[in-house]
Motif scaffolding. Structure first.
Motif, mmCIF file in Angstrom:
data_model
loop_
_atom_site.group_PDB
_atom_site.id
_atom_site.type_symbol
_atom_site.label_atom_id
_atom_site.label_comp_id
_atom_site.label_asym_id
_atom_site.label_seq_id
_atom_site.Cartn_x
_atom_site.Cartn_y
_atom_site.Cartn_z
ATOM 1 N N TRP A 1 -4.543 -2.167 3.612
ATOM 2 C CA TRP A 1 -3.226 -2.439 4.519
ATOM 3 C C TRP A 1 -3.248 -2.180 6.015
ATOM 4 C CZ3 TRP A 1 -1.509 1.322 7.726
ATOM 5 C CH2 TRP A 1 -1.645 2.660 7.264
ATOM 6 N N ALA A 2 -4.520 -1.296 6.231
ATOM 7 C CA ALA A 2 -4.984 -0.997 7.723
ATOM 8 C C ALA A 2 -5.379 -2.303 8.114
ATOM 9 C CB ALA A 2 -5.378 0.156 7.927
ATOM 10 N N ALA B 1 -5.496 -5.234 6.926
ATOM 11 C CA ALA B 1 -4.688 -6.331 6.765
ATOM 12 C C ALA B 1 -3.626 -6.383 8.021
ATOM 13 C CB ALA B 1 -3.921 -6.324 5.387
ATOM 14 N N ALA B 2 -3.320 -5.404 8.281
ATOM 15 C CA ALA B 2 -2.410 -5.349 9.580
ATOM 16 C C ALA B 2 -3.166 -5.803 10.844
ATOM 17 C CB ALA B 2 -2.016 -3.641 9.572
ATOM 18 N N ARG B 3 -4.243 -5.548 10.776
ATOM 19 C CA ARG B 3 -5.300 -6.088 12.024
ATOM 20 C C ARG B 3 -5.133 -7.410 12.092
ATOM 21 N NH1 ARG B 3 -8.657 -2.397 14.652
ATOM 22 N NH2 ARG B 3 -10.338 -4.261 14.914
ATOM 23 N N PHE B 4 -5.600 -8.144 11.020
ATOM 24 C CA PHE B 4 -5.608 -9.703 10.912
ATOM 25 C C PHE B 4 -4.013 -10.309 11.163
ATOM 26 C CE2 PHE B 4 -9.553 -8.596 8.578
ATOM 27 C CZ PHE B 4 -10.515 -9.571 9.029
ATOM 28 N N ALA B 5 -3.130 -9.454 10.689
ATOM 29 C CA ALA B 5 -1.575 -9.904 10.684
ATOM 30 C C ALA B 5 -1.316 -9.887 12.241
ATOM 31 C CB ALA B 5 -0.842 -8.763 10.024
ATOM 32 N N ARG B 6 -1.652 -8.875 12.896
ATOM 33 C CA ARG B 6 -1.332 -9.004 14.242
ATOM 34 C C ARG B 6 -2.172 -10.258 15.120
ATOM 35 N NH1 ARG B 6 -2.002 -3.256 13.949
ATOM 36 N NH2 ARG B 6 -4.222 -3.579 14.663
ATOM 37 N N ILE B 7 -3.514 -10.371 14.785
ATOM 38 C CA ILE B 7 -4.052 -11.851 15.192
ATOM 39 C C ILE B 7 -3.404 -12.954 14.714
ATOM 40 C CG2 ILE B 7 -6.082 -13.108 15.151
ATOM 41 C CD1 ILE B 7 -7.806 -10.425 14.516
ATOM 42 N N ALA B 8 -2.883 -12.938 13.442
ATOM 43 C CA ALA B 8 -2.239 -14.284 13.259
ATOM 44 C C ALA B 8 -0.891 -14.269 13.727
ATOM 45 C CB ALA B 8 -1.886 -14.142 11.544
ATOM 46 N N GLU B 9 -0.278 -13.146 14.329
ATOM 47 C CA GLU B 9 1.213 -13.413 14.829
ATOM 48 C C GLU B 9 0.958 -13.860 16.342
ATOM 49 O OE1 GLU B 9 4.123 -9.716 15.849
ATOM 50 O OE2 GLU B 9 3.127 -9.737 14.049
ATOM 51 N N LEU C 1 0.629 -0.723 -5.509
ATOM 52 C CA LEU C 1 0.642 -1.902 -5.201
ATOM 53 C C LEU C 1 1.900 -2.177 -4.417
ATOM 54 C CD1 LEU C 1 -0.159 -3.957 -8.543
ATOM 55 C CD2 LEU C 1 -1.625 -3.231 -6.801
ATOM 56 N N ALA C 2 3.115 -1.809 -4.569
ATOM 57 C CA ALA C 2 4.249 -1.850 -3.769
ATOM 58 C C ALA C 2 4.054 -1.218 -2.428
ATOM 59 C CB ALA C 2 5.321 -1.355 -4.614
ATOM 60 N N ALA C 3 3.566 -0.127 -2.382
ATOM 61 C CA ALA C 3 3.434 0.518 -1.222
ATOM 62 C C ALA C 3 2.457 -0.114 -0.266
ATOM 63 C CB ALA C 3 2.621 1.988 -1.361
ATOM 64 N N GLN C 4 1.235 -0.838 -0.813
ATOM 65 C CA GLN C 4 0.465 -1.555 0.333
ATOM 66 C C GLN C 4 1.231 -2.621 0.645
ATOM 67 O OE1 GLN C 4 -2.657 -2.119 0.868
ATOM 68 N NE2 GLN C 4 -3.458 -4.059 0.476
ATOM 69 N N GLU D 1 4.513 -2.487 1.522
ATOM 70 C CA GLU D 1 5.548 -1.689 2.364
ATOM 71 C C GLU D 1 4.893 -1.352 3.599
ATOM 72 O OE1 GLU D 1 8.449 0.089 -0.956
ATOM 73 O OE2 GLU D 1 6.644 1.216 -0.257
ATOM 74 N N GLN D 2 3.554 -0.966 3.656
ATOM 75 C CA GLN D 2 2.795 -0.493 4.953
ATOM 76 C C GLN D 2 2.561 -1.811 5.520
ATOM 77 O OE1 GLN D 2 2.188 2.518 5.765
ATOM 78 N NE2 GLN D 2 2.320 3.779 4.048
ATOM 79 N N LEU D 3 2.121 -2.883 4.991
ATOM 80 C CA LEU D 3 1.893 -4.057 5.846
ATOM 81 C C LEU D 3 3.124 -4.498 6.602
ATOM 82 C CD1 LEU D 3 -0.191 -6.206 7.081
ATOM 83 C CD2 LEU D 3 0.128 -7.365 4.639
ATOM 84 N N ALA D 4 4.264 -4.716 5.699
ATOM 85 C CA ALA D 4 5.481 -4.996 6.255
ATOM 86 C C ALA D 4 5.836 -4.402 7.551
ATOM 87 C CB ALA D 4 6.449 -5.126 5.203
#
Length: 306
Positions: free
Chosen positions: A89-90, A92-100, A122-125, A127-130
């Protein structure tokens, strides 16, 4: 996104393996011209696993720019751009910021790296990204990721998690998930060659699907989608027998062919997409010859040309 085939464009590389932004732009424009329900750049078919963050930014930015130029955008109905993200998730969050920052509309959360995990994990993953992105998330269950009913209910309550793409093709499990999900939660058929099982998925309430074939032959993918939607079983069966089943048999000859065959087929049609990156390899000469013959057969079935 349920209105048309979901397009997963190929990431273009030069022969030396470096990113080819212009080649990707031309490919994305061609995909958008075929009228997909959504564009999913930098996902599995787009070799997300081989992109660094700068390359990822370029790919998503180009996809967003081309979607903004498309006919649907000019009519006020732009094709959504759903970028891939993944690993833990950590990261994934970096890529998410770029996509945003690049203007993507949503994210497809690819299976995490390497380890098996319990349902709570799996659920926590997700939640952390969201908690770290404003973009809506579509979970992708495939490989070591498979949600049970309780985990599905948990992720469906997470603000921003809007759907699930299924790559397991376990229709018993999938039916249980669709029945447990809240109204409006999205489901997608994400089987490796989704058309093979499109009727079965639709029977359990999942008519929307991704199409790798759309990346190199949108004419075939579009003809199949039209026949399926019109209930033309004779046309569906003809395309399955003449093209899709032989394509799957060819795909199964070697690991990684789910991507490298698709890219090779796009090159056969003159698309500037280049080779695959390691650890994938391009098809063997005999398999490439078989692919060319099969592609000709498929295009003949829908009245198109190589």
């Amino acid at each position: 996104m349920a209105r048309g085939v979901l397009s997963f464009p190929l990431t273009a590389f030069h022969d030396d393996g470096t990113l080819d932004p212009d080649g990707f732009r031309a490919h994305a424009a061609g995909q958008l011209a075929a009228g997909p329900g959504a564009l999913f750049p930098a996902c599995g078919t787009g070799e997300f696993f081989s992109l660094d963050e700068d390359e990822y930014r370029t790919v998503v930015t180009v996809a967003v720019e081309e979607a903004a130029r498309g006919a649907g955008a000019r009519a006020g109905d732009a094709v959504p751009v759903v970028a891939g993200t993944g690993y833990g998730w950590a990261q994934a969050a970096r890529f998410a910021r770029i996509a945003e920052e690049a203007g993507a509309d949503a994210l497809l959360v690819l299976p995490h790296y390497l380890v098996d995990a319990p349902q709570d994990g799996l659920a926590a993953q997700l939640e952390q990204l969201a908690a770290r992105t404003r973009l809506p998330l579509i979970a992708y269950q495939r490989g070591q990721v498979a949600y049970g009913v309780d985990a599905l209910r948990r992720i469906a309550r997470v603000p921003g998690v809007i759907g699930l793409k299924d790559g397991h093709s376990d229709l018993d499990r999938l039916q249980r998930l669709t029945l447990a999900a809240p109204e409006g939660f999205l489901f997608f058929n994400g089987a490796a060659t989704a058309e093979i099982q499109a009727r079965a998925y639709a029977a359990v309430g999942v008519p929307a699907y991704s199409s790798a074939v759309h990346a190199f032959a949108p004419e075939i993918a579009g003809a199949f989608r039209t026949a399926l939607g019109e209930g033309d079983h004779a046309a569906v069966d003809a395309l399955l027998r003449g093209f899709y089943v032989p394509f799957v048999e060819l795909r199964d000859r070697a690991p990684g062919y789910a991507v490298s065959l698709v890219k090779a087929a796009a090159r056969l049609r003159g698309r500037r997409v280049g080779p695959v990156r390691a650890p994938l390899t391009d098809p063997a000469p005999a398999d490439l010859a078989a692919l060319k013959a099969l592609l000709t057969t498929g295009l003949d079935l829908v009245g198109a040309s190589l």
